[in-house]
Design a protein around this motif. Structure first.
Motif, PDB file in Angstrom:
ATOM      1  N   GLU A 106       8.308 -14.857 -16.603  1.00 52.72           N
ATOM      2  CA  GLU A 106       7.249 -14.856 -17.519  1.00 52.72           C
ATOM      3  C   GLU A 106       6.919 -13.490 -18.049  1.00 52.72           C
ATOM      4  N   ILE A 107       6.822 -12.571 -16.968  1.00 48.95           N
ATOM      5  CA  ILE A 107       6.039 -11.330 -17.356  1.00 48.95           C
ATOM      6  C   ILE A 107       7.247 -10.256 -17.461  1.00 48.95           C
ATOM      7  N   GLY A 108       8.716 -10.676 -17.057  1.00 44.98           N
ATOM      8  CA  GLY A 108       9.725  -9.528 -17.195  1.00 44.98           C
ATOM      9  C   GLY A 108       9.811  -8.824 -16.175  1.00 44.98           C
ATOM     10  N   PHE A 109       9.565  -9.412 -14.840  1.00 45.98           N
ATOM     11  CA  PHE A 109       9.596  -8.322 -13.906  1.00 45.98           C
ATOM     12  C   PHE A 109      10.975  -8.727 -13.072  1.00 45.98           C
ATOM     13  N   PRO A 110      11.921  -7.606 -12.937  1.00 46.27           N
ATOM     14  CA  PRO A 110      13.349  -7.884 -12.327  1.00 46.27           C
ATOM     15  C   PRO A 110      13.179  -8.308 -10.801  1.00 46.27           C
ATOM     16  N   GLY A 131      11.162  -3.102  -9.634  1.00 50.34           N
ATOM     17  CA  GLY A 131      11.550  -4.354  -9.471  1.00 50.34           C
ATOM     18  C   GLY A 131      11.776  -4.659  -8.044  1.00 50.34           C
ATOM     19  N   LEU A 132      12.214  -5.582  -7.569  1.00 48.77           N
ATOM     20  CA  LEU A 132      12.173  -6.357  -6.288  1.00 48.77           C
ATOM     21  C   LEU A 132      13.783  -6.628  -5.841  1.00 48.77           C
ATOM     22  N   ALA A 133      14.562  -6.174  -5.068  1.00 51.46           N
ATOM     23  CA  ALA A 133      15.693  -6.614  -4.474  1.00 51.46           C
ATOM     24  C   ALA A 133      15.511  -7.331  -3.033  1.00 51.46           C
ATOM     25  N   ILE A 134      15.980  -8.609  -3.143  1.00 51.84           N
ATOM     26  CA  ILE A 134      15.677  -9.477  -1.773  1.00 51.84           C
ATOM     27  C   ILE A 134      17.136  -9.828  -1.215  1.00 51.84           C
ATOM     28  N   TYR A 182       0.796  -1.394   0.170  1.00 53.94           N
ATOM     29  CA  TYR A 182      -0.152  -0.032   0.163  1.00 53.94           C
ATOM     30  C   TYR A 182       1.057   1.410   0.059  1.00 53.94           C
ATOM     31  N   TYR A 183       2.179   1.284   0.080  1.00 58.38           N
ATOM     32  CA  TYR A 183       3.001   2.075   0.181  1.00 58.38           C
ATOM     33  C   TYR A 183       3.779   2.453  -0.821  1.00 58.38           C
ATOM     34  N   LEU A 184       4.035   1.341  -1.769  1.00 51.01           N
ATOM     35  CA  LEU A 184       4.648   1.434  -2.914  1.00 51.01           C
ATOM     36  C   LEU A 184       3.987   2.334  -4.053  1.00 51.01           C
ATOM     37  N   LYS A 185       4.783   2.974  -4.970  1.00 50.36           N
ATOM     38  CA  LYS A 185       4.613   3.700  -6.159  1.00 50.36           C
ATOM     39  C   LYS A 185       4.874   3.140  -7.260  1.00 50.36           C
ATOM     40  N   PRO A 186       4.326   3.787  -8.567  1.00 50.07           N
ATOM     41  CA  PRO A 186       4.877   3.314  -9.888  1.00 50.07           C
ATOM     42  C   PRO A 186       6.418   3.657  -9.584  1.00 50.07           C
ATOM     43  N   ASN A 187       7.527   2.608 -10.426  1.00 50.11           N
ATOM     44  CA  ASN A 187       8.610   2.856 -10.901  1.00 50.11           C
ATOM     45  C   ASN A 187       9.673   2.993  -9.650  1.00 50.11           C
ATOM     46  N   GLU A 188       9.056   2.360  -8.459  1.00 53.44           N
ATOM     47  CA  GLU A 188       9.786   2.303  -7.250  1.00 53.44           C
ATOM     48  C   GLU A 188      10.635   0.655  -7.103  1.00 53.44           C
ATOM     49  N   LEU A 189      11.706   0.918  -6.647  1.00 52.58           N
ATOM     50  CA  LEU A 189      12.428  -0.577  -6.547  1.00 52.58           C
ATOM     51  C   LEU A 189      12.371  -0.637  -5.069  1.00 52.58           C
ATOM     52  N   LEU A 190      11.677  -1.920  -4.733  1.00 56.48           N
ATOM     53  CA  LEU A 190      11.555  -2.306  -3.248  1.00 56.48           C
ATOM     54  C   LEU A 190      12.919  -3.227  -2.781  1.00 56.48           C
ATOM     55  N   VAL A 191      13.534  -2.712  -1.683  1.00 53.13           N
ATOM     56  CA  VAL A 191      14.661  -3.555  -1.051  1.00 53.13           C
ATOM     57  C   VAL A 191      14.349  -3.722   0.174  1.00 53.13           C
ATOM     58  N   THR A 192      14.298  -5.059   0.520  1.00 57.90           N
ATOM     59  CA  THR A 192      13.542  -5.897   1.334  1.00 57.90           C
ATOM     60  C   THR A 192      14.605  -7.271   1.862  1.00 57.90           C
ATOM     61  N   THR A 193      14.411  -7.668   3.381  1.00 61.36           N
ATOM     62  CA  THR A 193      15.078  -8.551   3.599  1.00 61.36           C
ATOM     63  C   THR A 193      13.843  -9.876   3.835  1.00 61.36           C
ATOM     64  N   ALA A 194      12.939  -9.450   3.444  1.00 57.07           N
ATOM     65  CA  ALA A 194      11.726 -10.583   3.278  1.00 57.07           C
ATOM     66  C   ALA A 194      11.182 -11.046   4.692  1.00 57.07           C
ATOM     67  N   TYR A 195      11.359 -10.288   5.671  1.00 65.16           N
ATOM     68  CA  TYR A 195      11.164 -10.501   7.177  1.00 65.16           C
ATOM     69  C   TYR A 195       9.808 -10.964   7.277  1.00 65.16           C
ATOM     70  N   HIS A 196       8.758 -10.185   6.845  1.00 62.63           N
ATOM     71  CA  HIS A 196       7.438 -10.473   6.878  1.00 62.63           C
ATOM     72  C   HIS A 196       6.807 -11.805   5.946  1.00 62.63           C
ATOM     73  N   LEU A 197       8.000 -12.424   5.502  1.00 59.17           N
ATOM     74  CA  LEU A 197       7.544 -13.569   4.338  1.00 59.17           C
ATOM     75  C   LEU A 197       8.388 -15.022   4.845  1.00 59.17           C
ATOM     76  N   LYS A 198       9.071 -14.638   6.046  1.00 55.69           N
ATOM     77  CA  LYS A 198       9.741 -15.864   6.661  1.00 55.69           C
ATOM     78  C   LYS A 198       8.902 -17.080   6.917  1.00 55.69           C
TER      79      LYS A 198
END
Length: 506
Positions: free
Chosen positions: A67-71, A45-48, A9-25
């Motif tokens: 498949e969709i070319g998402f980095p 894109g997404l940097a994990i 809900y806080y992401l905007k177009p053309n932004e790169l998310l950098v995360t440790t994926a803590y909430h997905l562990k």
């Protein structure tokens, strides 16, 4: 950089998310839903950072991203997210700084180019050599006012589109592109911003890619410098127009003290006195839509400017003036009066069609008779204005009315009826009373006498009476009117009186 569960809900177009994926562990397969949501949000894109809370990226997430070319970028565990973000920010800031420096240097280069007096054409050539694309500068009528290369064919294509009523609705972006089907060329258009709503554009022949911001920035800086130069040229042009129009107004209103003064001042505007001219006066027909006073004047100025440009393209020897809500075109006649039908009328008719197609307005013209010299244009202007008024009184629209000199009957119609009756009665005196049968005979004899150039013998033949009878009747006429028929002024007044009699059916 964020590890919150509701990060999407806080992401905007053309932004790169950098995360440790803590909430997905605990639920690594939720990464697929995050990626789908980021795609919907048009994220970059997404940097994990793996091997800390998330051992590996799930196969289904990788398959969908491929498949969709998402980095998706895997970050090593030995590098902190702070370092990654700091390096990214440093790179972005360095890039923006370099772009800013490039913009300043480019703007300064083009400004110095103009300030040194090299002109717009030289600037366009310099810009073209920098970006390796041909360039042309178009005015608001899509006509070339400067170019790095000759573009006669392309200029004709754009001119035809514009004058035939095509509109170029350019999006509200830094630049846009369109293609010309006839020659399959792509044109990248950069708008020129001045005090006017539509000031033209810088057209690059070729597709300028969005992925080349330095080239776009270079062109934009050139456009900015050009806009200031155009505003300066427009100010000088408006001043010249004002002086030229004031000269013509003073000339037509007889404000100059001598013909010699008019001749000398006319030379300042390349007007030769010893030259034949035809004067045309144009005016917009009444609009069927209500416009405000400001909008109406803006529309008049725009169309009159278009007329001036079309006239200049047709012949540089045509002189254009504006007086209030009318425009004046002075056509030099080089050979004979036949140029009216072979040159002037076809040009004005084509001009009317172009204005109708382009502005959805109609314009009408009044034309003078041939003026033998420029000094006669003062009279020719009145003739053209009168011809225009005659056409408008007839209820016509989009007409071309040629001045026709009035005969005596038309001149008499301009005089109030009561004044004509008074002149008639005063001239004929007692003879004007037609209730007396004898007066009717005398009036008819006097009319035939005047029509036969005061020849008694000819009058007798026309009336089938004796010569002495004519003399007797004319003597009675002289008694009734109290004037001698040998007096030229008397016979002139009598001729006018008979014209009035026929006009008013007295």
């Amino acid at each position: 950089m964020m590890d919150a569960p509701d990060i999407i809900y806080y992401l905007k177009p053309n932004e790169l998310l950098v995360t440790t994926a803590y909430h997905l562990k605990d639920n690594p397969h939720d990464l697929l839903e995050l990626i789908k949501s980021m795609v919907e949000q048009q994220c970059a894109g997404l940097a994990i950072k793996i091997k800390r809370f998330l051992e590996e990226i799930p196969e289904n997430a990788l398959a969908y991203a491929n498949e969709i070319g998402f980095p998706i970028i895997e970050l090593p565990i030995d590098i902190s997210l702070g370092e990654v973000v700091n390096q990214l920010l440093s790179y972005i800031l360095d890039k923006r700084t370099n772009e800013l420096l490039l913009a300043i240097e480019t703007h300064q280069k083009f400004t110095n180019h103009i300030m040194s007096g090299k002109g717009l054409t030289s600037l366009l050539r310099s810009l073209s050599s920098m970006i390796k694309y041909p360039i042309m500068l178009l005015n608001k009528h899509f006509r070339i006012i400067g170019s790095s290369h000759p573009f006669s064919k392309l200029s004709d294509e754009l001119g035809k589109l514009y004058t035939n009523g095509f509109r170029f609705f350019l999006p509200n972006t830094s630049y846009s592109c369109f293609s010309i089907i006839s020659n399959r060329e792509v044109v990248s258009v950069f708008p020129i911003y001045t005090h006017e709503e539509n000031s033209g554009c810088l057209a690059v022949i070729g597709m300028i890619p969005f992925s080349n911001p330095s080239m776009i920035l270079t062109i934009e800086q050139a456009a900015n410098v050009i806009s200031f130069e155009l505003m300066k040229e427009n100010a000088l042009k408006q001043y010249t127009k004002k002086v030229r129009n004031e000269f013509f107004i003073n000339f037509t209103e007889g404000a100059f003290q001598s013909q010699e003064e008019v001749t000398i001042k006319a030379k300042e505007f390349q007007i030769i006195n010893d030259q034949s001219y035809i004067c045309a006066v144009g005016k917009l027909d009444e609009s069927r839509t209500m416009l405000s006073f400001t909008e109406s004047h803006k529309e008049i100025d725009t169309i009159f400017e278009f007329i001036e440009e079309e006239s200049h393209i047709f012949s540089k020897s045509i002189h254009h003036f504006v007086k209030g809500n009318i425009c004046i075109l002075i056509f030099p006649i080089t050979e004979s009066w036949t140029e009216l039908n072979t040159i002037i009328l076809p040009f004005l008719e084509e001009l009317q069609i172009k204005i109708k197609n382009r502005y959805n307005r109609t314009v009408s013209f009044g034309l003078s008779n041939l003026c033998q010299q420029f000094l006669d244009v003062q009279k020719g202007f009145r003739e053209a204005l009168e011809a225009l008024q005659t056409g408008r009184l007839s209820g016509n629209r989009q007409f071309i009315q040629i001045y026709r000199r009035k005969d005596i009957s038309e001149l008499l119609q301009m005089i109030p009826t009561q004044d004509l009756k008074d002149f008639y009665n005063e001239t004929l005196q007692k003879l004007s009373d037609q209730s007396i049968h004898e007066n009717q005979i005398l009036l008819h004899t006097l009319f035939v006498f005047l029509e036969n150039h005061c020849q008694i013998s000819e009058t007798a033949k026309k009336l089938y009476v004796h010569r002495n009878t004519v003399i007797y009747r004319l003597e009675n006429c002289e008694k009734l009117i109290g004037k001698s028929l040998k007096d030229p002024d008397t016979t002139f007044r009598l001729r006018l009186a008979f014209r009035i009699k026929n006009l008013l059916h007295l």
